[in-house]
Design a protein around this motif. Structure first.
Motif, PDB file in Angstrom:
ATOM      1  N   GLY A  90       0.816  -1.216   0.000  1.00  8.49           N
ATOM      2  CA  GLY A  90       0.000   0.000   0.000  1.00  8.49           C
ATOM      3  C   GLY A  90       0.851   1.268   0.000  1.00  8.49           C
ATOM      4  O   GLY A  90       2.086   1.218   0.147  1.00  8.49           O
ATOM      5  N   GLY A  91       0.157   2.400  -0.172  1.00  5.88           N
ATOM      6  CA  GLY A  91       0.843   3.683  -0.267  1.00  5.88           C
ATOM      7  C   GLY A  91       1.479   4.110   1.049  1.00  5.88           C
ATOM      8  O   GLY A  91       2.575   4.673   1.082  1.00  5.88           O
ATOM      9  N   MET A  92       0.781   3.820   2.154  1.00  8.84           N
ATOM     10  CA  MET A  92       1.280   4.245   3.466  1.00  8.84           C
ATOM     11  C   MET A  92       2.631   3.578   3.756  1.00  8.84           C
ATOM     12  O   MET A  92       3.542   4.192   4.310  1.00  8.84           O
ATOM     13  N   LEU A 129       5.277   5.354   1.871  1.00  9.30           N
ATOM     14  CA  LEU A 129       5.639   6.622   2.525  1.00  9.30           C
ATOM     15  C   LEU A 129       6.496   6.364   3.759  1.00  9.30           C
ATOM     16  O   LEU A 129       7.456   7.096   4.033  1.00  9.30           O
ATOM     17  N   PHE A 171      -3.203  14.961   5.052  1.00  8.21           N
ATOM     18  CA  PHE A 171      -3.739  13.657   5.460  1.00  8.21           C
ATOM     19  C   PHE A 171      -3.202  13.268   6.850  1.00  8.21           C
ATOM     20  O   PHE A 171      -1.992  13.281   7.077  1.00  8.21           O
ATOM     21  N   ILE A 186      -0.242  10.794   7.441  1.00  6.30           N
ATOM     22  CA  ILE A 186       1.117  11.289   7.187  1.00  6.30           C
ATOM     23  C   ILE A 186       1.628  12.047   8.413  1.00  6.30           C
ATOM     24  O   ILE A 186       2.786  11.905   8.816  1.00  6.30           O
ATOM     25  N   VAL A 243       1.525  16.130  -1.554  1.00  4.74           N
ATOM     26  CA  VAL A 243       0.528  15.383  -2.331  1.00  4.74           C
ATOM     27  C   VAL A 243       0.075  16.387  -3.403  1.00  4.74           C
ATOM     28  O   VAL A 243      -0.945  17.059  -3.237  1.00  4.74           O
ATOM     29  N   THR A 254      -5.634  15.254  -0.150  1.00  2.00           N
ATOM     30  CA  THR A 254      -6.726  15.219   0.793  1.00  2.00           C
ATOM     31  C   THR A 254      -6.271  16.023   2.011  1.00  2.00           C
ATOM     32  O   THR A 254      -5.097  15.943   2.363  1.00  2.00           O
ATOM     33  N   ASP A 295       3.571  12.005  -2.946  1.00 10.09           N
ATOM     34  CA  ASP A 295       2.482  11.050  -2.775  1.00 10.09           C
ATOM     35  C   ASP A 295       1.454  11.339  -3.869  1.00 10.09           C
ATOM     36  O   ASP A 295       0.739  12.344  -3.816  1.00 10.09           O
ATOM     37  N   ILE A 329      -1.170   9.465  -4.872  1.00 12.15           N
ATOM     38  CA  ILE A 329      -2.198   8.431  -4.738  1.00 12.15           C
ATOM     39  C   ILE A 329      -3.535   8.803  -5.393  1.00 12.15           C
ATOM     40  O   ILE A 329      -4.321   7.931  -5.739  1.00 12.15           O
ATOM     41  N   TYR A 330      -3.771  10.109  -5.592  1.00  9.65           N
ATOM     42  CA  TYR A 330      -5.045  10.539  -6.196  1.00  9.65           C
ATOM     43  C   TYR A 330      -4.894  11.001  -7.654  1.00  9.65           C
ATOM     44  O   TYR A 330      -5.858  11.453  -8.264  1.00  9.65           O
ATOM     45  N   SER A 375      -0.466   4.027  -4.955  1.00  7.34           N
ATOM     46  CA  SER A 375      -1.051   2.712  -4.691  1.00  7.34           C
ATOM     47  C   SER A 375      -2.364   2.605  -5.456  1.00  7.34           C
ATOM     48  O   SER A 375      -2.802   3.568  -6.100  1.00  7.34           O
ATOM     49  N   SER A 435      -5.116   1.913  -3.804  1.00  9.21           N
ATOM     50  CA  SER A 435      -6.135   1.973  -2.744  1.00  9.21           C
ATOM     51  C   SER A 435      -7.269   2.953  -3.035  1.00  9.21           C
ATOM     52  O   SER A 435      -8.387   2.761  -2.581  1.00  9.21           O
ATOM     53  N   LYS A 436      -6.978   4.023  -3.765  1.00  8.61           N
ATOM     54  CA  LYS A 436      -8.008   5.033  -3.999  1.00  8.61           C
ATOM     55  C   LYS A 436      -8.761   4.790  -5.297  1.00  8.61           C
ATOM     56  O   LYS A 436      -9.686   5.529  -5.630  1.00  8.61           O
ATOM     57  N   ARG A 457      -3.816  -4.000  -0.525  1.00  8.02           N
ATOM     58  CA  ARG A 457      -2.538  -3.474  -0.034  1.00  8.02           C
ATOM     59  C   ARG A 457      -1.434  -3.569  -1.104  1.00  8.02           C
ATOM     60  O   ARG A 457      -0.368  -4.156  -0.881  1.00  8.02           O
TER      61      ARG A 457
HETATM   62  C1  LIG Z   1      -2.666  11.191   0.842  1.00  6.41           C
HETATM   63  C2  LIG Z   1      -2.723   9.748   1.220  1.00  6.41           C
HETATM   64  N1  LIG Z   1      -1.611   8.991   1.174  1.00  6.41           N
HETATM   65  C3  LIG Z   1      -1.620   7.695   1.529  1.00  6.41           C
HETATM   66  C4  LIG Z   1      -2.769   7.072   1.956  1.00  6.41           C
HETATM   67  C5  LIG Z   1      -2.728   5.628   2.345  1.00  6.41           C
HETATM   68  O1  LIG Z   1      -2.893   4.815   1.201  1.00  6.41           O
HETATM   69  P1  LIG Z   1      -2.874   3.224   1.273  1.00  6.41           P
HETATM   70  O2  LIG Z   1      -4.244   2.785   1.669  1.00  6.41           O
HETATM   71  O3  LIG Z   1      -2.517   2.805  -0.126  1.00  6.41           O
HETATM   72  O4  LIG Z   1      -1.842   2.807   2.255  1.00  6.41           O
HETATM   73  C6  LIG Z   1      -3.949   7.819   2.040  1.00  6.41           C
HETATM   74  C7  LIG Z   1      -5.193   7.197   2.546  1.00  6.41           C
HETATM   75  O5  LIG Z   1      -6.161   7.827   2.878  1.00  6.41           O
HETATM   76  C8  LIG Z   1      -3.926   9.183   1.659  1.00  6.41           C
HETATM   77  O6  LIG Z   1      -5.023   9.948   1.710  1.00  6.41           O
END
Ligand SMILES: Cc1ncc(COP(=O)(O)O)c(C=O)c1O
Length: 493
Positions: free
Chosen positions: A202-204, A207, A228, A231, A271, A276, A304, A306-307, A334, A336-337, A344
Motif C-alpha cells: 500500500g501507499g502508506m 511513505l 492527510f 502522514i 501530495v 486530501t 504522494d 495516490i489521487y 497505490s 487503494s483510492k 494493499r
Molecule cells: C494522501 C494519502 N496517502 C496515503 C494514503 C494511504 O494509502 P494506502 O491505503 O494505499 O496505504 C492515504 C489514505 O487515505 C492518503 O489519503
C-alpha cells in the motif's frame, strides 16, 4: 435570458485573436478553455447558456476535432459546463462557483508535534462499519469497484503464479506489475523503467519506508496544511517535526512560503495532485520550481501521487517526478483510492535512494503479497483499469456536483467549500462558531461520520472545517444524510 449565440459567442470568437496555428495542442486547448472559464466565472456566460457545438468551435477557432473535444472535457472537468444528451454543452446550472472558496491556510511558522491522536482514533474506529454513512472514509465505496472482474483476476493469479503464489517473490516486487506501472508513467510525463520501482504493501507503507530512509528524529519535514492525518501521525511516530506550509485550496502550497522554508527543512512531503482534504492540484510550473529548488539544496521530496488518476478534466496532471533530473523525488502511489484498498498494493520509484528502500523493505517486510500484485498487474495489462477509471472519475465528479448542490441548499450561511478538480475529498469550512469535533459526536448519534478539520493538522486550526468523502454512491439516502448534517451544523450557531 440572452443566448450564447446572440452575445457571448461572438465575444469569445473575436477576442480569440491570440490563436497561433503552430501552437502545441496542449497549450491551445488550455488557452481556449481558460478563455471560456473566465467568461463563465465573470458571468458573461450565464448558467444555462448554450456553448457552440464541437464542429462550430473547430470552424470558428480553426482547430482540430480532438482539440475542441478537449476544451469541452476540460471545462466539464472544472464543473463549469454540463453536456445534455442530443443537445450539446451548456453553462452549468449548479451554484458550485458561487459558494466561496476557503482562504489560503495560515499555519504558524514553527514546526510542531501536537498530534490529534484521540480524534483520529475515534474517526478511524468506524472503518468497515456497515450501519453508518461514512463520509469520513477517503476511499471509493465497494459499489464503485469492479469486484467481479477483480475476483476473476485473483483466481487467475493463483493459477498462473509459480507455486500458486505461496512462495516469497523477488525483493523488488512483481515484475509484471512494475512494468505496467512504468508504462503508465507516460500518462503523467514520466519515463520510468520497471527497475526504477519497488512495490510495497500500500501507499502508506511506501511513505513510511521513504521517511525512515531519509530522516532521523528531530529533522524537520515540510508538508501541506491541512494534510492527510496518516502522514502527520507517521512523521510524529518517527520523531520528526512537521512544518505545515500555507496552502491554497486550488493550487496547493504557497510558493513564497515554501521558498522561505527551504533553509530550515531536511525533507519535504507533498501530495501535489488532488490532495486530501483540500483537493488542490499544483500547477505544473509550481511542481517544476519545487523540484528545481529542492534539487539545488539536495533536499529529497516524497511525492504522494495516490489521487493522480482521479482527475475530472481532460488530462491527467503531471507529477513532480517528471521534472526530477537528479533522482531526489521518491514518487509513491497505490491502487487503494482507485481499485482495492484491501489488496494493499502500492509502490515507490525512489530515484537515487533505491538501495536504502530495498534494505528497509527486506528488514520490515521480506516481500510483498504475490497474489494481489499479480491480479492487479493482469487487470492493468488487460486495459480494464483504464475503463474502470473512466467510469469512476465520472461518478466522483457527479458526486461532487450533487454534494455542492445539497450543501448550498442546507448548510448554514457562511459555508465555504473547496473546488476539487479530481480526487476523493471535499473540504467544507463552516462559520467559526461551529466546532466540527463537537459536530462529529452529534453526527455519530445520527449514524454518520465525517473527518473533523482538526484531524488534518498538528496546530490549533481548522476547528470549524470538515472533510467529506466523495467516494459514496449517490442516492436519496445520502442526500438526506448530508442535509441532516447541514441542519445539525446550523443548530450549533
Ligand atoms: C494522501 C494519502 N496517502 C496515503 C494514503 C494511504 O494509502 P494506502 O491505503 O494505499 O496505504 C492515504 C489514505 O487515505 C492518503 O489519503
Amino acid at each position: 435570458m440572452r443566448g450564447f449565440n446572440e452575445y457571448s459567442y461572438s465575444f469569445v470568437y473575436f477576442s480569440g485573436h491570440s490563436y497561433i496555428c503552430d501552437m502545441k495542442t496542449d497549450f491551445l486547448y488550455i488557452e481556449i478553455s481558460n478563455q471560456y472559464a473566465k467568461l463563465i466565472r465573470n458571468e458573461v456566460l450565464k448558467p444555462g447558456d448554450r456553448l457552440p457545438s464541437v464542429r462550430m468551435l473547430c470552424k470558428e477557432r480553426r482547430i482540430g476535432m480532438n482539440t475542441a473535444k478537449r476544451v469541452f472535457l476540460e471545462l466539464e472537468g472544472q464543473s463549469l459546463i454540463e453536456s445534455r444528451p442530443q443537445s450539446g454543452y451548456f453553462v452549468s446550472r449548479l451554484p458550485s462557483q458561487r459558494l466561496p472558496l476557503p482562504e489560503v491556510s495560515r499555519p504558524q511558522q514553527a514546526a510542531s508535534r501536537n498530534e490529534p491522536e484521540e480524534l483520529i482514533h475515534k474517526v478511524y474506529a468506524n472503518m468497515g462499519k456497515n450501519d453508518l454513512t461514512l463520509f469520513s472514509m477517503g476511499v471509493p465505496s465497494d459499489e464503485l469497484l469492479p469486484l467481479a472482474k477483480l475476483n476473476k483476476e485473483m483466481m487467475r493469479a493463483t493459477r498462473e503464479l509459480q507455486d500458486s503464489g505461496t512462495g516469497y517473490e523477488q525483493l523488488q516486487g512483481n515484475e509484471k506489475l512494475r512494468r505496467m506501472i512504468a508504462a503508465r508513467s507516460l500518462l503523467w510525463g514520466g519515463s520510468l523503467h520497471e527497475d526504477d520501482l519497488v512495490t510495497t504493501a500500500g501507499g502508506m507503507n511506501a511513505l513510511s519506508f521513504c521517511m525512515m530512509a531519509l530522516a532521523k528524529p528531530g529533522d524537520i519535514i515540510a508538508m501541506e496544511s491541512p494534510c492527510f492525518s496518516g502522514i502527520l501521525q507517521l512523521a510524529a511516530s518517527l520523531g520528526l517535526k512537521v512544518l505545515e506550509l500555507p496552502t491554497h485550496p486550488t493550487t496547493g502550497i504557497d510558493m513564497e512560503a515554501f521558498k522561505k522554508a527551504i533553509p530550515h527543512i531536511n525533507l519535504c512531503l507533498l501530495v501535489p495532485n488532488f490532495n486530501t482534504p483540500l483537493g488542490s492540484c499544483m500547477p505544473d510550473e509550481h511542481k517544476k520550481e519545487v523540484v528545481e529548488l529542492l534539487s539545488k539544496h539536495q533536499i529529497p521530496l516524497i511525492e504522494d501521487d495516490i489521487y493522480g488518476d482521479l482527475y475530472f478534466g481532460a488530462q491527467r496532471p503531471k507529477c513532480c517526478k517528471s521534472f526530477d533530473k537528479e533522482g531526489i523525488v521518491l514518487w509513491c502511489s497505490s491502487i487503494s483510492k482507485t481499485l482495492a484498498p484491501g489488496y494493499r498494493v502500492g509502490w515507490v520509484a525512489p530515484g537515487k535512494y533505491k538501495e536504502q528502500i530495498l534494505k528497509l523493505k527486506l528488514v520490515h517486510a521480506i516481500s510483498s503479497s504475490s497474489i494481489t500484485q499479480e491480479a492487479v498487474a493482469s487487470f492493468l495489462k488487460s486495459g480494464r483499469y483504464e475503463n474502470h477509471l473512466r467510469k469512476l472519475r465520472k461518478i466522483l465528479q457527479s458526486n461532487y456536483l450533487n454534494y455542492i448542490q445539497t450543501i448550498t441548499e442546507y448548510f448554514p450561511p457562511g459555508t465555504k467549500t473547496s473546488r476539487p478538480q479530481g480526487g476523493l475529498a471535499l473540504w467544507v469550512e463552516l462559520d467559526e462558531k461551529i466546532n466540527t469535533t463537537a459536530l462529529f459526536d452529534r453526527a455519530m448519534k445520527q449514524k454518520m461520520s465525517f473527518g473533523p478539520g482538526r484531524m488534518f493538522t498538528l496546530q490549533n486550526q481548522f476547528e470549524n472545517c470538515m472533510r467529506l468523502s466523495l467516494g459514496l454512491p449517490w442516492s436519496e439516502e445520502i442526500r438526506q444524510q448530508l442535509k441532516l448534517l447541514g441542519l445539525l451544523a446550523a443548530s450549533m450557531l
